[in-house]
Design a protein around this motif. Sequence first.
Motif, short mmCIF file in Angstrom:
data_model
loop_
_atom_site.label_atom_id
_atom_site.label_comp_id
_atom_site.label_asym_id
_atom_site.label_seq_id
_atom_site.Cartn_x
_atom_site.Cartn_y
_atom_site.Cartn_z
N TYR A 1 25.68 -47.66 -9.20
CA TYR A 1 25.56 -47.36 -10.62
C TYR A 1 26.93 -47.14 -11.23
O TYR A 1 27.82 -46.60 -10.57
N VAL A 2 27.08 -47.53 -12.49
CA VAL A 2 28.31 -47.33 -13.23
C VAL A 2 27.97 -46.46 -14.43
O VAL A 2 27.04 -46.77 -15.19
N PRO A 3 28.71 -45.37 -14.64
CA PRO A 3 28.44 -44.50 -15.80
C PRO A 3 28.60 -45.26 -17.12
O PRO A 3 29.55 -46.05 -17.29
N LEU A 4 27.69 -45.02 -18.06
CA LEU A 4 27.77 -45.68 -19.37
C LEU A 4 29.06 -45.33 -20.09
O LEU A 4 29.54 -46.11 -20.91
N GLY A 5 29.66 -44.21 -19.78
CA GLY A 5 30.90 -43.79 -20.42
C GLY A 5 32.07 -44.72 -20.14
O GLY A 5 33.08 -44.67 -20.83
N LEU A 6 31.94 -45.57 -19.12
CA LEU A 6 33.02 -46.53 -18.81
C LEU A 6 32.95 -47.80 -19.65
O LEU A 6 33.86 -48.61 -19.60
N ILE A 7 31.89 -47.99 -20.42
CA ILE A 7 31.73 -49.23 -21.18
C ILE A 7 32.68 -49.24 -22.37
O ILE A 7 32.70 -48.33 -23.19
N ALA A 8 33.48 -50.30 -22.45
CA ALA A 8 34.37 -50.50 -23.60
C ALA A 8 33.67 -51.30 -24.68
O ALA A 8 33.76 -50.98 -25.86
N GLU A 9 32.96 -52.37 -24.25
CA GLU A 9 32.23 -53.20 -25.21
C GLU A 9 31.20 -54.06 -24.50
O GLU A 9 31.28 -54.30 -23.30
N VAL A 10 30.23 -54.50 -25.28
CA VAL A 10 29.23 -55.44 -24.78
C VAL A 10 29.49 -56.77 -25.46
O VAL A 10 29.48 -56.86 -26.69
N GLU A 11 29.79 -57.77 -24.66
CA GLU A 11 30.07 -59.11 -25.17
C GLU A 11 28.80 -59.95 -25.07
O GLU A 11 27.75 -59.45 -24.67
N ALA A 12 28.88 -61.21 -25.38
CA ALA A 12 27.71 -62.10 -25.38
C ALA A 12 26.93 -62.05 -24.06
O ALA A 12 25.73 -61.85 -24.06
N ASN A 13 27.61 -62.22 -22.94
CA ASN A 13 26.94 -62.24 -21.64
C ASN A 13 27.57 -61.30 -20.64
O ASN A 13 27.39 -61.47 -19.43
N ALA A 14 28.33 -60.32 -21.12
CA ALA A 14 29.03 -59.44 -20.19
C ALA A 14 29.18 -58.04 -20.77
O ALA A 14 29.24 -57.84 -21.97
N VAL A 15 29.24 -57.09 -19.85
CA VAL A 15 29.56 -55.71 -20.19
C VAL A 15 30.99 -55.49 -19.69
O VAL A 15 31.26 -55.63 -18.50
N ARG A 16 31.89 -55.21 -20.61
CA ARG A 16 33.29 -55.00 -20.24
C ARG A 16 33.55 -53.49 -20.17
O ARG A 16 33.22 -52.75 -21.09
N MET B 1 30.67 -45.20 -29.76
CA MET B 1 29.73 -45.33 -28.67
C MET B 1 29.12 -46.73 -28.69
O MET B 1 28.81 -47.26 -29.74
N VAL B 2 28.93 -47.29 -27.54
CA VAL B 2 28.39 -48.63 -27.40
C VAL B 2 26.87 -48.59 -27.54
O VAL B 2 26.22 -47.66 -27.07
N ASN B 3 26.31 -49.58 -28.19
CA ASN B 3 24.87 -49.70 -28.32
C ASN B 3 24.30 -50.27 -27.02
O ASN B 3 24.39 -51.47 -26.77
N THR B 4 23.73 -49.42 -26.20
CA THR B 4 23.24 -49.85 -24.89
C THR B 4 22.00 -50.75 -24.97
O THR B 4 21.67 -51.41 -24.00
N SER B 5 21.38 -50.83 -26.14
CA SER B 5 20.22 -51.72 -26.28
C SER B 5 20.64 -53.19 -26.19
O SER B 5 19.80 -54.07 -26.00
N GLN B 6 21.94 -53.47 -26.32
CA GLN B 6 22.46 -54.83 -26.19
C GLN B 6 22.62 -55.25 -24.73
O GLN B 6 22.83 -56.42 -24.44
N ILE B 7 22.55 -54.30 -23.82
CA ILE B 7 22.75 -54.60 -22.40
C ILE B 7 21.44 -55.12 -21.81
O ILE B 7 20.40 -54.49 -21.95
N ARG B 8 21.54 -56.30 -21.18
CA ARG B 8 20.35 -56.96 -20.63
C ARG B 8 20.53 -57.21 -19.14
O ARG B 8 21.64 -57.32 -18.64
N GLU B 9 19.41 -57.31 -18.47
CA GLU B 9 19.40 -57.65 -17.06
C GLU B 9 20.14 -58.96 -16.83
O GLU B 9 20.08 -59.87 -17.66
N HIS B 10 20.86 -59.06 -15.75
CA HIS B 10 21.62 -60.23 -15.31
C HIS B 10 22.94 -60.44 -16.05
O HIS B 10 23.63 -61.42 -15.81
N MET B 11 23.33 -59.50 -16.94
CA MET B 11 24.65 -59.60 -17.57
C MET B 11 25.70 -59.25 -16.51
O MET B 11 25.47 -58.42 -15.63
N GLU B 12 26.84 -59.87 -16.61
CA GLU B 12 27.94 -59.57 -15.70
C GLU B 12 28.64 -58.29 -16.15
O GLU B 12 28.83 -58.06 -17.34
N VAL B 13 29.02 -57.46 -15.20
CA VAL B 13 29.82 -56.27 -15.49
C VAL B 13 31.23 -56.57 -14.99
O VAL B 13 31.42 -56.92 -13.83
#
Length: 87
Positions: free
Chosen positions: A50-65, A1-13
């Motif tokens: 909205y995008v379901p959190l279940g679709l997140i593969a990883e959180v990179e430096a400035n992007a949610v992949r 499971m991805v740590n959603t606390s790493q996701i910040r406003e203005h990150m690219e999806v």
Amino acid sequence: MVNTSQIREHMEVIGADGVHIGTVDGIEGERIKLTRKDSGQGSHKGHHHYVPLGLIAEVEANAVRLSANADVAVTMEEEENRKNTIS
């Protein structure tokens, strides 16, 4: 499971294929809220998607992949009332 606390406003999806899907406006419940400027066209324009959190593969430096390519991921986007945007 991805740590959603790493996701910040203005990150690219981005999709698994590297294609831009949207920009993070925040997290609400089990979904990433995208900014309105990425809301699409026609009846989908001007409101949040909205995008379901279940679709997140990883959180990179400035992007949610996401784990899905962009063309598939956008069919899974939801609107505020939790309906999929594509019928």
